[in-house]
Design a protein around this motif. Structure first.
Motif, short mmCIF file in Angstrom:
data_model
loop_
_atom_site.label_atom_id
_atom_site.label_comp_id
_atom_site.label_asym_id
_atom_site.label_seq_id
_atom_site.Cartn_x
_atom_site.Cartn_y
_atom_site.Cartn_z
N ALA A 1 35.88 19.76 39.73
CA ALA A 1 35.60 21.02 40.22
C ALA A 1 36.97 21.41 40.90
O ALA A 1 37.60 20.90 41.86
N TRP A 2 37.65 22.48 40.25
CA TRP A 2 38.93 22.94 40.71
C TRP A 2 38.44 24.02 41.79
O TRP A 2 37.56 24.19 42.45
N ASP B 1 30.83 26.76 35.83
CA ASP B 1 31.04 25.58 34.88
C ASP B 1 32.12 25.63 33.70
O ASP B 1 32.19 24.54 33.10
N THR B 2 32.94 26.57 33.82
CA THR B 2 34.01 26.59 33.01
C THR B 2 35.42 26.55 33.90
O THR B 2 35.31 27.07 34.87
N THR B 3 36.42 26.27 33.07
CA THR B 3 37.58 26.21 33.69
C THR B 3 38.34 27.37 33.18
O THR B 3 38.52 27.84 32.26
N VAL B 4 38.86 28.34 34.44
CA VAL B 4 39.79 29.28 33.84
C VAL B 4 40.99 29.23 34.69
O VAL B 4 41.26 28.41 35.70
N HIS B 5 41.93 29.94 34.18
CA HIS B 5 43.36 29.69 34.88
C HIS B 5 43.75 31.07 35.48
O HIS B 5 43.62 32.25 34.61
N VAL B 6 44.12 31.19 36.60
CA VAL B 6 44.88 32.33 37.16
C VAL B 6 46.15 32.25 37.62
O VAL B 6 46.66 31.22 38.35
N ILE C 1 44.25 21.32 45.69
CA ILE C 1 43.68 21.46 44.40
C ILE C 1 44.47 20.32 43.31
O ILE C 1 43.69 19.82 42.62
N ARG C 2 45.66 20.04 43.74
CA ARG C 2 46.12 18.94 43.02
C ARG C 2 45.69 17.60 43.43
O ARG C 2 45.57 16.63 42.60
N GLU D 1 50.16 28.61 38.34
CA GLU D 1 48.89 29.02 37.42
C GLU D 1 48.01 28.00 38.27
O GLU D 1 47.81 26.93 38.02
N ILE D 2 46.93 28.42 38.87
CA ILE D 2 46.06 28.07 39.47
C ILE D 2 44.55 27.55 38.48
O ILE D 2 44.03 28.64 37.98
N SER D 3 44.35 26.28 38.78
CA SER D 3 43.28 25.94 37.74
C SER D 3 41.71 26.34 38.94
O SER D 3 41.75 26.09 39.89
N VAL D 4 40.99 26.99 37.88
CA VAL D 4 39.57 27.54 38.79
C VAL D 4 38.51 27.19 38.02
O VAL D 4 38.54 26.90 36.70
N THR D 5 37.40 26.64 38.68
CA THR D 5 36.34 26.45 38.06
C THR D 5 35.15 27.84 38.23
O THR D 5 35.00 28.04 39.65
N TRP D 6 34.86 28.21 37.34
CA TRP D 6 33.91 29.48 37.36
C TRP D 6 32.78 29.04 36.42
O TRP D 6 32.92 29.17 35.29
#
Ligand code: AMP
Ligand code: MN
Ligand code: MN
Ligand code: MN
Length: 277
Positions: free
Chosen positions: A169-170, A71-76, A95-96, A64-69
């Protein structure tokens, strides 16, 4: 009971059970297809695989990858990835890499609010020193008696505007989807109902996600209400996305539902596993 659970965590990230124990618990509860999807990490998959072979259940290699989109964090979530693919391993490692520095700053921010030793406490609770997350801080605050349960911690601390929150920033959406695709996996937008964005922004997110190569969304997940599951089913159809379901299990007594505990997908959706061998 749902025999398919495509979202779960172990001690390789912020879960409470080690990978083999997650697999055994899933098997005991009647799960036949399980994806282990640790945050930004795949190191639990080897141990999970031998447990899955022992118990005769199908393990889907995931992350499960942490993403910054915006200004918010979403997970893929990535399903069916090759956990040895060098590009994915390198991408996840970078990313880690920011997590430890972020955690130190979270500790400083909590210290300013009068809570000392949180970084050390969270690090002690992180089974894998490779990955420290807000969940470990939340458990430390509960252990200290500062909050009664995890969700109280996230209400009072660790979220935007509250002590202990540190902007970070992910990966970009495009990077996350690219890493998953590059490793032969299926990119799935995780728990979209948890994104605190407008309906218009959600449509932009889904559009960009599928333009980059994203192909599925979680319609059924432990923190979706039935109304949200219906709304995201409609969006899946509109955007031509396949549908996934998973518990997002983190540990006994800590998750909204246990492994295999989310309802099945509604008919009329294209289940994400239909394109798998
Ligand atoms: P991080 O990747 O370090 O930002 O940590 C994110 C994790 O915190 C999520 O994967 C969840 O496990 C946990 N989390 C976030 N919000 C909540 C909440 N309201 N209640 C319980 N756990 C949460
Ligand atoms: Mn988590
Ligand atoms: Mn998530
Ligand atoms: Mn998760």
């Amino acid at each position: 009971m749902n025999p398919i659970d495509l979202h779960s965590h172990s001690t390789a990230s912020d879960g409470l059970l080690d990978p083999a124990a997650v697999v055994r618990r899933a098997a005991d509860r009647g799960v036949e297809v399980l994806a282990l999807t640790d945050h930004d990490e795949v190191c639990g998959l080897l141990e999970a695989r031998s447990a899955a072979e022992e118990r005769g259940i199908r393990l889907i290699d995931g992350t499960e990858i942490s993403v910054t989109w915006r200004d918010t964090t979403v997970h893929v979530v990535g399903l069916g990835i090759d956990p040895h693919e060098p590009g994915l391993l390198e991408g996840l490692q970078s990313i880690r890499a920011g997590r430890d520095d972020r955690a130190k700053r979270m500790g400083e921010s909590l210290a300013q609010a009068g809570i000392v030793g949180a970084y050390e406490g969270a690090l002690r609770l992180a089974a894998s020193p490779r990955l420290i997350s807000r969940t470990h801080f939340a458990r430390f605050l509960v252990e200290r008696g500062i909050c009664r349960e995890l969700k109280d911690v996230f209400r009072r601390y660790l979220t935007p505007g509250k002590p202990g929150y540190v902007r970070h920033a992910w990966a970009t959406l495009q990077q996350a989807v690219g890493l998953i695709r590059g490793a032969g996996g299926t990119p799935v937008l995780a728990h979209p109902g948890r994104c605190r964005i407008s309906q218009t922004a959600m449509r932009s997110l889904l559009g960009e996600f599928s333009d980059h190569g994203g192909s599925a969304i979680e319609v059924v997940t432990s923190n979706h209400t039935p109304a949200q599951a219906e709304a995201f089913a409609a969006l899946a159809r509109q955007f031509g996305l396949a549908a996934s379901c998973g518990s997002d299990f983190h540990g006994p007594g800590e998750s909204w539902v246990d492994l295999g505990g989310v309802p099945p997908l509604a008919p009329g959706l294209k289940p994400v596993w239909h394109s798998w061998a």
